[in-house]
Motif scaffolding. Structure first.
Motif, PDB file in Angstrom:
ATOM      1  N   SER A  61       7.867 -49.255  28.170  1.00 20.64           N
ATOM      2  CA  SER A  61       6.789 -49.538  28.986  1.00 20.64           C
ATOM      3  C   SER A  61       5.362 -49.218  28.569  1.00 20.64           C
ATOM      4  CB  SER A  61       6.907 -48.734  30.508  1.00 20.64           C
ATOM      5  OG  SER A  61       5.896 -48.968  31.298  1.00 20.64           O
ATOM      6  N   PRO A  62       4.548 -50.099  28.880  1.00 15.68           N
ATOM      7  CA  PRO A  62       3.188 -49.888  28.122  1.00 15.68           C
ATOM      8  C   PRO A  62       2.366 -48.684  28.834  1.00 15.68           C
ATOM      9  CG  PRO A  62       2.903 -51.972  29.586  1.00 15.68           C
ATOM     10  CD  PRO A  62       4.298 -51.534  29.546  1.00 15.68           C
ATOM     11  N   VAL A  63       2.822 -48.465  30.027  1.00 16.35           N
ATOM     12  CA  VAL A  63       1.965 -47.166  30.781  1.00 16.35           C
ATOM     13  C   VAL A  63       3.381 -46.347  30.905  1.00 16.35           C
ATOM     14  CG1 VAL A  63       0.886 -46.405  32.768  1.00 16.35           C
ATOM     15  CG2 VAL A  63       0.380 -48.555  31.709  1.00 16.35           C
ATOM     16  N   PRO A  64       3.307 -45.312  30.423  1.00 17.88           N
ATOM     17  CA  PRO A  64       4.437 -44.222  30.636  1.00 17.88           C
ATOM     18  C   PRO A  64       4.663 -43.962  32.237  1.00 17.88           C
ATOM     19  CG  PRO A  64       2.817 -43.300  29.285  1.00 17.88           C
ATOM     20  CD  PRO A  64       2.283 -44.586  29.879  1.00 17.88           C
ATOM     21  N   GLY A  68       6.198 -40.355  40.634  1.00 16.65           N
ATOM     22  CA  GLY A  68       5.085 -40.510  41.348  1.00 16.65           C
ATOM     23  C   GLY A  68       4.277 -41.755  40.928  1.00 16.65           C
ATOM     24  N   SER A  69       4.773 -42.469  39.900  1.00 11.55           N
ATOM     25  CA  SER A  69       4.132 -43.853  39.613  1.00 11.55           C
ATOM     26  C   SER A  69       4.310 -44.886  40.520  1.00 11.55           C
ATOM     27  CB  SER A  69       4.644 -44.118  38.047  1.00 11.55           C
ATOM     28  OG  SER A  69       4.234 -43.090  36.994  1.00 11.55           O
ATOM     29  N   ARG A  70       3.532 -45.729  40.752  1.00 10.01           N
ATOM     30  CA  ARG A  70       3.626 -46.733  41.604  1.00 10.01           C
ATOM     31  C   ARG A  70       3.872 -47.886  40.727  1.00 10.01           C
ATOM     32  NH1 ARG A  70       1.591 -46.356  47.216  1.00 10.01           N
ATOM     33  NH2 ARG A  70       1.626 -48.368  47.177  1.00 10.01           N
ATOM     34  N   VAL A  71       5.009 -48.782  40.868  1.00 10.99           N
ATOM     35  CA  VAL A  71       5.632 -49.818  40.178  1.00 10.99           C
ATOM     36  C   VAL A  71       5.683 -50.940  40.955  1.00 10.99           C
ATOM     37  CG1 VAL A  71       6.195 -48.374  38.116  1.00 10.99           C
ATOM     38  CG2 VAL A  71       7.736 -49.126  40.188  1.00 10.99           C
ATOM     39  N   VAL A  72       5.695 -52.295  40.412  1.00 11.29           N
ATOM     40  CA  VAL A  72       6.381 -53.536  40.969  1.00 11.29           C
ATOM     41  C   VAL A  72       7.503 -53.857  40.363  1.00 11.29           C
ATOM     42  CG1 VAL A  72       5.950 -55.697  41.842  1.00 11.29           C
ATOM     43  CG2 VAL A  72       4.181 -54.161  42.044  1.00 11.29           C
ATOM     44  N   PRO A  95       4.133 -51.438  36.120  1.00 16.50           N
ATOM     45  CA  PRO A  95       3.108 -50.316  36.606  1.00 16.50           C
ATOM     46  C   PRO A  95       2.022 -50.895  37.350  1.00 16.50           C
ATOM     47  CG  PRO A  95       3.636 -49.916  34.348  1.00 16.50           C
ATOM     48  CD  PRO A  95       4.060 -51.417  34.593  1.00 16.50           C
ATOM     49  N   VAL A  96       1.631 -50.488  38.536  1.00 17.07           N
ATOM     50  CA  VAL A  96       0.523 -50.849  39.276  1.00 17.07           C
ATOM     51  C   VAL A  96      -0.724 -50.245  38.714  1.00 17.07           C
ATOM     52  CG1 VAL A  96      -0.659 -50.903  41.366  1.00 17.07           C
ATOM     53  CG2 VAL A  96       1.876 -51.144  41.313  1.00 17.07           C
TER      54      VAL A  96
END
Length: 407
Positions: A61-64, A68-72, A95-96
């Motif tokens: 994933s480009p963002v770890p 708690g991470s918001r994702v689609v 990732p949002v």
């Protein structure tokens, strides 16, 4: 049972692929396995969904990705007949980012504004001196410590009903909604404070949740939003009845400062006493001025002046009356003298007489010799009396009568 499970599995298999947004609450990524397990949770409701994916989607994933991470995510639902569970098999995770979160907050802000939830007329007044303050904040947080310390220093008698909840993460909104409903239903609570320290946009995301904003508007108790620091401005600040820049500012705005209020009372008492003394002094000076006026300094002076005036008028009236009497008396005397001069008594005094012919009791004034024939009885009135006589004869003026008369 098997037939039902197979029918459900067949029905779910007919569903197409879908996009799902949520917050990762659990990541199970074991080394050497070909499947990673995640749990997605709805930030606004107590609902979750199991997700499975290729472990490379998480690793690359480009963002770890972390809890708690918001994702689609994009995938297809599957039903496991053996366990009777539903899982979402995803093939893409996005990732949002901050930009997307801010855009969603702006869209929600525009929606709430269009519904009139930011209208100042909906704001309820904060009580001047609340007896009980409801506080919703994180457990053992700096915000809770600041509010309690500042509030008790300002007004020691204030009482707090504290509800510690999560203020970020997937459980924050449900817990805050439950605490808000509990405090709003307590008749002893006069005002409720939502407090949290500063943080990033993701940290404060729960306070821009639509469900929380609508619950704040629907509450009957005034609500103060004290989220973050001065630059932070979640949507709860806009729908709350009062926005405080910081938790410390909230404590200052919900309870008055006892020392300042006492000083204000003393100042007002001093100003009131000074105003009262000034009023008494003005009224005293006014009374002194009134008493110094002649009518009050010597009340009998006016009466004496009136007495003198009445006496003067009486003297003038008497003098005028006496003058008028003298004038009229003189006029009367002159008239009497004139009347006396032309009256019979004065004529008789000059030697004239009044001759009357006596015929029984009747008397007739003799005006002609025809009225006194010879032998008539006469009464001759002179100045000092009367003489009885008889006519011996008559004689006209200018002739001599041969019949001489004597009395």
């Amino acid at each position: 049972m098997r037939s039902v499970a197979i029918k459900v599995s067949q029905w779910i298999d007919r569903l197409g692929s879908i996009w799902v947004e949520g917050q990762i609450t659990q990541i199970n990524l074991r080394p050497g396995t070909r499947t990673a397990f995640l749990v997605l949770r709805d930030p606004s409701a107590d609902m979750s969904l199991s997700v499975t994916c290729d472990p490379d989607l998480i690793r690359k994933s480009p963002v770890p990705l972390q809890e708690g991470s918001r994702v689609v995510v994009y995938g297809k639902l599957s039903f496991f007949t053996g366990r009777g569970t539903v899982s979402l098999r995803v093939i893409e995770i996005r990732p949002v980012g901050i930009g997307e979160l801010l855009a969603r907050i702006e869209r929600l802000k525009a929606l709430l504004a269009a519904e009139g939830l930011f209208d100042p007329r909906l704001k309820r007044p904060i009580p001047f001196l609340p007896k009980t303050v409801g506080l919703i904040t994180g457990r053992a947080s700096a915000a809770e410590r600041d509010i309690l310390t500042v509030a008790h220093n300002r007004w020691p008698a204030v009482h707090f009903e504290v509800r510690n909840t999560a203020v970020q993460g997937p459980t924050a909104v449900p817990q805050m909604l439950e605490a808000l409903a509990e405090l709003d239903g307590d008749p002893a609570v006069d005002v409720i404070v939502l407090a949290r320290g500063g943080g990033s946009v993701e940290d404060l995301l729960a306070f821009s949740d639509e469900a929380l904003c609508r619950a704040i508007v629907a509450a009957t108790t005034p609500i103060v939003s004290a989220i973050g620091h001065e630059p932070d401005n979640p949507l709860s600040d806009l729908v709350a009845d009062l926005r405080a820049a910081t938790p410390t500012d909230a404590a200052k705005r919900i309870v008055p400062d006892a020392a300042a209020e006492l000083a204000g009372v003393r100042d007002m008492r001093a100003r009131s006493a000074a105003a009262l003394r000034g009023w008494v002094d003005r009224e005293t000076r006014a009374l002194v001025q009134l008493r110094s006026r002649p009518v009050l300094a010597d009340p009998l002076r006016e009466l004496e002046r009136r007495v003198e005036e009445v006496e003067r008028l009486r003297t003038a009236t008497r003098r005028t009356a006496e003058h008028l009497i003298r004038t009229e008396s003189t006029a009367t005397l002159h008239l009497r003298e004139k009347l006396t001069a032309v009256g019979p008594a004065a004529t008789l005094a000059r030697g004239y007489a009044v001759v009357q012919r006596v015929n029984g009791k009747e008397r007739h004034v003799v005006r002609s010799i025809e009225d006194a024939q010879a032998g008539s009885q006469l009464r001759i009135r002179v100045a000092d009396g009367a003489v009885s006589a008889a006519a011996l004869g008559t004689q006209k003026l200018g002739t001599q009568n041969t019949d001489a008369g004597r009395t």
